[in-house]
Motif scaffolding. Structure first.
Motif, PDB file in Angstrom:
ATOM      1  N   SER A 142       0.656  -1.154   0.064  1.00 52.52           N
ATOM      2  CA  SER A 142       0.176   0.102  -0.248  1.00 52.52           C
ATOM      3  C   SER A 142       0.826   1.561   0.583  1.00 52.52           C
ATOM      4  O   SER A 142       0.645   1.796   0.269  1.00 52.52           O
ATOM      5  CB  SER A 142      -0.812  -0.583   1.514  1.00 52.52           C
ATOM      6  OG  SER A 142      -0.286   0.409   2.731  1.00 52.52           O
ATOM      7  N   GLY A 143       2.118   1.308   0.175  1.00 57.49           N
ATOM      8  CA  GLY A 143       3.492   2.410   0.269  1.00 57.49           C
ATOM      9  C   GLY A 143       3.087   2.888   1.410  1.00 57.49           C
ATOM     10  O   GLY A 143       3.477   3.592   1.341  1.00 57.49           O
ATOM     11  N   ARG A 144       2.868   1.977   2.647  1.00 54.93           N
ATOM     12  CA  ARG A 144       2.679   3.319   4.178  1.00 54.93           C
ATOM     13  C   ARG A 144       4.302   2.878   5.230  1.00 54.93           C
ATOM     14  O   ARG A 144       4.453   3.704   4.945  1.00 54.93           O
ATOM     15  CB  ARG A 144       1.563   2.726   4.736  1.00 54.93           C
ATOM     16  CG  ARG A 144      -0.115   2.974   4.144  1.00 54.93           C
ATOM     17  CD  ARG A 144      -0.565   1.960   5.226  1.00 54.93           C
ATOM     18  NE  ARG A 144      -0.922   2.953   6.655  1.00 54.93           N
ATOM     19  CZ  ARG A 144      -1.128   2.711   7.771  1.00 54.93           C
ATOM     20  NH1 ARG A 144      -1.222   1.694   7.838  1.00 54.93           N
ATOM     21  NH2 ARG A 144      -1.093   3.503   8.476  1.00 54.93           N
ATOM     22  N   TYR A 194      -6.835   0.458   0.640  1.00 50.08           N
ATOM     23  CA  TYR A 194      -6.184  -0.526   1.958  1.00 50.08           C
ATOM     24  C   TYR A 194      -7.677  -0.126   3.123  1.00 50.08           C
ATOM     25  O   TYR A 194      -7.749   1.465   3.496  1.00 50.08           O
ATOM     26  CB  TYR A 194      -5.050   0.408   2.289  1.00 50.08           C
ATOM     27  CG  TYR A 194      -4.238  -0.006   3.532  1.00 50.08           C
ATOM     28  CD1 TYR A 194      -3.524  -1.366   3.240  1.00 50.08           C
ATOM     29  CD2 TYR A 194      -4.598   0.480   4.604  1.00 50.08           C
ATOM     30  CE1 TYR A 194      -3.597  -1.750   4.848  1.00 50.08           C
ATOM     31  CE2 TYR A 194      -4.489   0.741   6.355  1.00 50.08           C
ATOM     32  CZ  TYR A 194      -3.538  -1.323   6.163  1.00 50.08           C
ATOM     33  OH  TYR A 194      -2.956  -1.342   6.933  1.00 50.08           O
ATOM     34  N   PHE A 251      -7.659   0.144   7.233  1.00 49.71           N
ATOM     35  CA  PHE A 251      -6.712  -0.203   8.379  1.00 49.71           C
ATOM     36  C   PHE A 251      -7.335  -1.095   9.411  1.00 49.71           C
ATOM     37  O   PHE A 251      -8.119  -1.552   9.356  1.00 49.71           O
ATOM     38  CB  PHE A 251      -7.068   0.864   9.132  1.00 49.71           C
ATOM     39  CG  PHE A 251      -6.425   2.046   8.563  1.00 49.71           C
ATOM     40  CD1 PHE A 251      -5.081   2.817   9.630  1.00 49.71           C
ATOM     41  CD2 PHE A 251      -6.942   2.676   8.206  1.00 49.71           C
ATOM     42  CE1 PHE A 251      -4.571   3.678   8.316  1.00 49.71           C
ATOM     43  CE2 PHE A 251      -5.894   4.102   6.635  1.00 49.71           C
ATOM     44  CZ  PHE A 251      -5.020   4.230   7.086  1.00 49.71           C
ATOM     45  N   SER A 303     -10.179   3.008  10.981  1.00 48.25           N
ATOM     46  CA  SER A 303      -9.623   4.908  10.669  1.00 48.25           C
ATOM     47  C   SER A 303     -10.311   4.804  10.776  1.00 48.25           C
ATOM     48  O   SER A 303     -10.422   4.841   8.909  1.00 48.25           O
ATOM     49  CB  SER A 303      -8.691   4.385  10.182  1.00 48.25           C
ATOM     50  OG  SER A 303      -7.782   6.243  10.051  1.00 48.25           O
ATOM     51  N   ILE A 304     -10.932   5.930  11.155  1.00 49.95           N
ATOM     52  CA  ILE A 304     -12.329   6.703  10.238  1.00 49.95           C
ATOM     53  C   ILE A 304     -12.419   8.319  11.034  1.00 49.95           C
ATOM     54  O   ILE A 304     -11.124   8.919  11.485  1.00 49.95           O
ATOM     55  CB  ILE A 304     -14.207   6.310  10.606  1.00 49.95           C
ATOM     56  CG1 ILE A 304     -13.974   6.359  12.226  1.00 49.95           C
ATOM     57  CG2 ILE A 304     -14.245   5.024  10.066  1.00 49.95           C
ATOM     58  CD1 ILE A 304     -15.339   5.517  12.420  1.00 49.95           C
ATOM     59  N   TYR A 305     -13.543   8.805  10.728  1.00 47.38           N
ATOM     60  CA  TYR A 305     -13.412  10.818  10.869  1.00 47.38           C
ATOM     61  C   TYR A 305     -14.601  10.419  11.854  1.00 47.38           C
ATOM     62  O   TYR A 305     -15.647  10.423  11.174  1.00 47.38           O
ATOM     63  CB  TYR A 305     -13.230  11.952  10.065  1.00 47.38           C
ATOM     64  CG  TYR A 305     -12.566  11.369   8.917  1.00 47.38           C
ATOM     65  CD1 TYR A 305     -11.402  12.287   8.384  1.00 47.38           C
ATOM     66  CD2 TYR A 305     -12.838  11.313   7.342  1.00 47.38           C
ATOM     67  CE1 TYR A 305      -9.873  11.874   8.115  1.00 47.38           C
ATOM     68  CE2 TYR A 305     -11.575  11.155   6.741  1.00 47.38           C
ATOM     69  CZ  TYR A 305     -11.064  11.432   6.544  1.00 47.38           C
ATOM     70  OH  TYR A 305      -9.744  11.606   5.964  1.00 47.38           O
ATOM     71  N   GLU A 342     -15.495   1.733   7.165  1.00 45.69           N
ATOM     72  CA  GLU A 342     -14.564   2.225   6.929  1.00 45.69           C
ATOM     73  C   GLU A 342     -14.047   1.031   5.419  1.00 45.69           C
ATOM     74  O   GLU A 342     -13.665   1.092   4.782  1.00 45.69           O
ATOM     75  CB  GLU A 342     -13.306   0.493   8.581  1.00 45.69           C
ATOM     76  CG  GLU A 342     -12.087   0.929   7.649  1.00 45.69           C
ATOM     77  CD  GLU A 342     -10.899   1.567   8.514  1.00 45.69           C
ATOM     78  OE1 GLU A 342     -10.357   1.824   8.797  1.00 45.69           O
ATOM     79  OE2 GLU A 342      -9.752   1.282   7.728  1.00 45.69           O
ATOM     80  N   MET A 389     -15.606   3.246   3.020  1.00 44.43           N
ATOM     81  CA  MET A 389     -15.146   3.741   2.518  1.00 44.43           C
ATOM     82  C   MET A 389     -13.777   3.645   1.107  1.00 44.43           C
ATOM     83  O   MET A 389     -13.493   3.757  -0.035  1.00 44.43           O
ATOM     84  CB  MET A 389     -13.768   4.988   3.646  1.00 44.43           C
ATOM     85  CG  MET A 389     -14.662   5.217   4.356  1.00 44.43           C
ATOM     86  SD  MET A 389     -13.763   5.907   6.137  1.00 44.43           S
ATOM     87  CE  MET A 389     -13.000   7.662   5.269  1.00 44.43           C
TER      88      MET A 389
END
Lengths: 293, 236, 314
Positions: B54-56, B86, B88, B92-94, B147, B150
């Motif tokens: 994913s590039g993290r 991706y 989490f 991991s949401i707002y 999640e 999204m």
């Protein structure tokens, strides 16, 4: 004067600033290290120390040395008590959230400044040195008091080091620094540790200010420079490392003393400030700190 | 499927943390559709591998190609735009925004109707009735679904699901599995999962990691029969 | 009324009220109000960075001063006219913010705060260092004849007020358009959860840099306008106190609300003015306000209003 003695003089001056700076910065660094908060009011605790020192030396009858010793005991105590009160009344309620603490300590700093301005006034006033003999070198005479400042600061720093590494309180502080929750689980009253550390940090700044008051003067706006320089020292030394902080204080104090002899002070300050900002940008772990993961 | 070029192709991926070889020379091929499961004991390097894809996390060595393009040096956000989504492992949401606003941020086609697309993604996971709620007020299971919504709203070509069923109730898992099967019809799904029932139910192919290396790779049947896998899992 | 109409109606009503204010309030307050509107533009800029994007900067005085000194020096020493000098001031604010952002945005949280503080301190010292040109702490004034814009004499009360209002209106509408745009929502997303936003395909660094540059554009314009409207350029505007004031105004009015900066600047201005009549402890007022806000009303006046009654307030 030849260059050699000139450099020697600059080195002595640099050592004096380094000694005072080390005490102030260790106070700031201790608070950051254990509590993980930035105390923007640290410079004002420094100022408080000098102003209280002026008050104590003027109120104490008898020999100036006696008044000075009293100031050396009472000033840090006063600063520590104010700090502990602030910790209980404000910081704890903020749950030590880093950005909230920054805003709150900015406010605290303004209140302390106002207090000094209202009670002490806008004048800069000198504090009498406890003794005034001069040490005669072959090339120049030098203030015995300034040399005493270096020695005394070194003693206090050794005391802090011993407190942190050789006592139960120090162990408790380090445990809290590693992991607050685990420390709490092991029955450590972290609220008390935080109050103690915040008070100790302020007390160290005040001690430094008492030492410096006979050399410079006490003034209600004197806290700005020590705050910025302490930031610089703590950052360059690697946040939260006592040894790094002392080394960085020596480095910056000596550079300040020596560069100040050769450069315009404002230009020197500009370059130093930019340098510290860039260190924080590109090496946030400090010059002596080690990268953690 | 073997004749097609894979959607994602990774070769010789390495990532060390200090002395620990978290991922140590892993290769992986993902087809354009279907569910590919990634399993292995704790600490086998699954999360690190997914981080590399994913590039993290940046790779120490190796190459990653996506749709024929070298993306090894591409930052995470650019990979998302290419179609790698991706979700989490730790939700991991707002939490302070509404459910709908959460999903709207994921919709990325500027010309189309953003609200309709967001509503459609919510409807797919069954959260459309909660659209106006503040996301932080949702139950844990619903937050996991948000999640996922999204991730869907990104209309990815590859959807990476990092332990998606963790903390879901049994009833919720059934619905989730149906949804993943649906997604996998026209996109690639990489599933990191501990729940073996879910893996065996959903996966078309399985790759087993152990000590940062590929222990085995194949169909669920082949993996079930693989001795090395049995040894690793039974500790024999 | 739909949400959009209601929002625009409210903000236009505020602008109309400000336009009518000089007709009803005494001249002393009209001058205050002109000053407040210019400073509120500075605060709006701070709000874009801090309120919407979550960047706690302690260096915004540098951006205010960049605009003020660019305009002031070009007019006083370069012989520029007010129009181009104003533009130069605005661009100076944005340019300095962009460069500072490129470096400082590599850090976050407390480190970002200290780095911005240090850059601003270096800027302040630079103003003192070039004392021949800037006259240091004392500052310099701009000649009356240089302060005309499009043939309007900015020195007279009425035109000065109109100019301040025009600037403020442009700033307010710009801010409203920004926060209601997709870009504005991404800024909020970065504030709320940076890592999640990155994994939705947005580059948080770019978003933050954009926010800081826009913030600098506002601050620089405010500084430039202050120099032209009030004819004074001084190093006190570059001190950390002005960075703290911007933070205080935004916190008080409500971080992340479009009208918050105006409300905060207005209330604080008159609070200090009022306290100044009772006592000269203005530092205490500022300090106590900061502590009380952070302890008890972290969302500020309009933030509290939004949470209690007006959920639609942008």
């Amino acid at each position: 004067m030849d260059l050699g003695p000139f450099l020697f003089l600059a080195t002595l001056e640099g050592l004096v600033s380094a000694a005072v700076l080390a005490l102030t910065a260790v106070g700031l660094g201790l608070v950051f290290g254990v509590m993980r908060v930035v105390n923007v009011a640290h410079g004002e605790f420094f100022m408080l120390g000098a102003v209280v020192a002026w008050a104590v030396t003027n109120l104490m009858p008898g020999a100036p040395a006696l008044g000075f010793v009293a100031a050396l005991a009472l000033s840090p105590l006063a600063a520590a008590l104010v700090a502990i009160a602030a910790d209980r009344a404000i910081l704890r309620r903020l749950d030590y959230a880093p950005e909230a603490v920054i805003v709150a300590t900015i406010g605290l700093g303004y209140i302390l400044q106002q207090g000094a301005l209202s009670l002490y006034g806008p004048e800069a006033r000198a504090v009498a040195a406890p003794f005034s003999f001069r040490i005669q070198f072959p090339w120049f005479g030098y203030s015995g008091y300034k040399l005493a400042v270096i020695v005394f600061a070194a003693l206090v720093l050794t005391g802090v080091w011993a407190l942190l590494t050789r006592t139960k309180i120090g162990l408790v502080m380090r445990a809290t620094q590693w992991d607050r929750e685990t420390a709490t689980a092991f029955g450590i009253d972290t609220d008390r540790v935080y109050a103690l550390v915040f008070g100790l940090g302020a007390g160290l700044a005040a001690t430094a200010a008492v030492l410096v008051a006979p050399i410079s003067q006490a003034h209600y706006l004197m806290g700005g420079d020590p705050l910025l320089l302490s930031f610089a020292v703590v950052i360059i030394g690697g946040l939260g490392s006592l040894r790094g902080t002392v080394i960085a204080a020596l480095l910056i104090g000596l550079t300040d003393g020596i560069v100040g002899v050769f450069f315009a002070p404002t230009l020197g300050k500009i370059l130093a400030t930019l340098l510290v900002a860039l260190v924080l940008v590109f090496r946030p772990q400090g010059l002596f700190g080690r990268k953690t993961a | 499927m073997a004749a097609l070029t894979p959607l994602l192709k990774a070769r010789g991926l390495k990532r060390h943390f200090g002395g620990v070889k978290a991922v140590d020379g892993v290769g992986l091929d993902l087809g354009p559709t279907g569910v590919h499961a990634l399993i292995g004991p704790n600490g086998a390097g699954k999360s690190t591998l997914v981080g590399l894809l994913s590039g993290r996390i940046t790779a120490d060595a190796g190459i990653i190609e996506f749709a024929g393009r070298d993306i090894t040096r591409l930052p995470a956000h650019a990979r998302v735009r290419l179609g790698i989504a991706y979700t989490f492992q730790v939700t991991s949401i707002y939490p302070r925004l509404s459910v709908e606003d959460n999903v709207t941020l994921a919709v990325r086609h500027p010309s189309g109707d953003v609200t309709t697309a967001a509503r459609a993604a919510l409807a797919r996971v069954g959260l459309d009735i909660h659209a106006r709620q503040i996301a932080g007020d949702l139950s844990y299971g619903h937050q996991r679904l948000l999640e996922l919504a999204m991730g869907l709203a990104l209309t990815p070509r590859l959807l990476i699901l990092d332990e998606p069923t963790q903390g879901l109730a049994a009833g919720e898992i059934a619905g989730f599995s149906a949804l993943v099967r649906d997604v996998a019809r026209d996109a690639s799904v990489l599933l990191i999962e501990h729940n073996m029932d879910v893996v065996m139910d959903l996966a078309d192919r399985i790759t087993v990691l152990d000590f940062g290396r590929v222990l085995a790779s194949g169909t669920p049947d082949a993996i079930r029969k693989d001795r090395a896998v049995q040894a690793a899992y039974l500790g024999a | 009324m739909t949400g959009g109409v209601r929002v625009w109606a409210l903000h236009l009503a505020v602008l109309v009220a400000l336009a009518l204010a000089p007709l009803v309030v005494p001249p002393y307050h009209a001058t205050n109000l002109a000053r407040i509107m210019v400073l509120a533009v500075f605060a709006m800029g701070y709000n874009i960075a801090f309120g919407y994007t979550g960047l706690l900067s302690l260096g915004h005085a540098l951006l205010l001063a960049a605009g003020m000194y660019a305009t002031g020096l070009l007019v006083a020493h370069g012989g520029w006219t007010a129009g181009p000098a104003l533009l130069a001031g605005a661009l100076a604010g944005a340019g300095v913010a962009f460069v500072v952002g490129l470096l400082a945005l590599r850090t976050t949280g407390a480190a970002f705060m200290i780095v911005t503080l240090m850059f601003a301190q270096a800027g302040y010292l630079t103003i003192l260092y070039f004392g021949d040109l800037t006259r240091g702490d004392e500052g310099f004034t701009l000649a009356r004849e240089a302060r005309t814009l499009f043939g309007l004499d900015l020195v007279t009360d009425a035109t000065r007020y109109s100019a301040a209002l025009a600037l403020f209106a442009a700033g307010l509408i710009g801010c409203l358009l920004l926060v209601r745009s997709r870009t504005g929502r991404v800024l909020v997303a970065v504030r709320e959860n940076s890592e999640r936003t990155r994994m939705l395909g947005y580059d948080p660094f770019r978003a933050r840099l954009l926010a800081l540059t826009l913030s600098g554009l506002y601050a620089g314009t405010a500084g430039a306008a202050y120099a032209l409207l009030f004819g004074y350029v001084g190093a006190s505007f570059a001190t950390v106190q002005y960075s703290v004031l911007a933070l205080l105004w935004v916190l008080l009015g409500g971080a992340g609300t479009v009208l918050g900066p105006l409300v905060g600047t207005l209330v604080m201005f008159y609070l200090v003015d009022f306290a100044g009549n009772l006592t000269d402890a203005t530092l205490f007022v500022v300090g106590a306000a900061l502590i009380l806000l952070i302890l008890f009303a972290r969302t500020g006046l309009l933030g509290t209003l939004r949470a209690r009654a007006l959920a639609w307030l942008p």
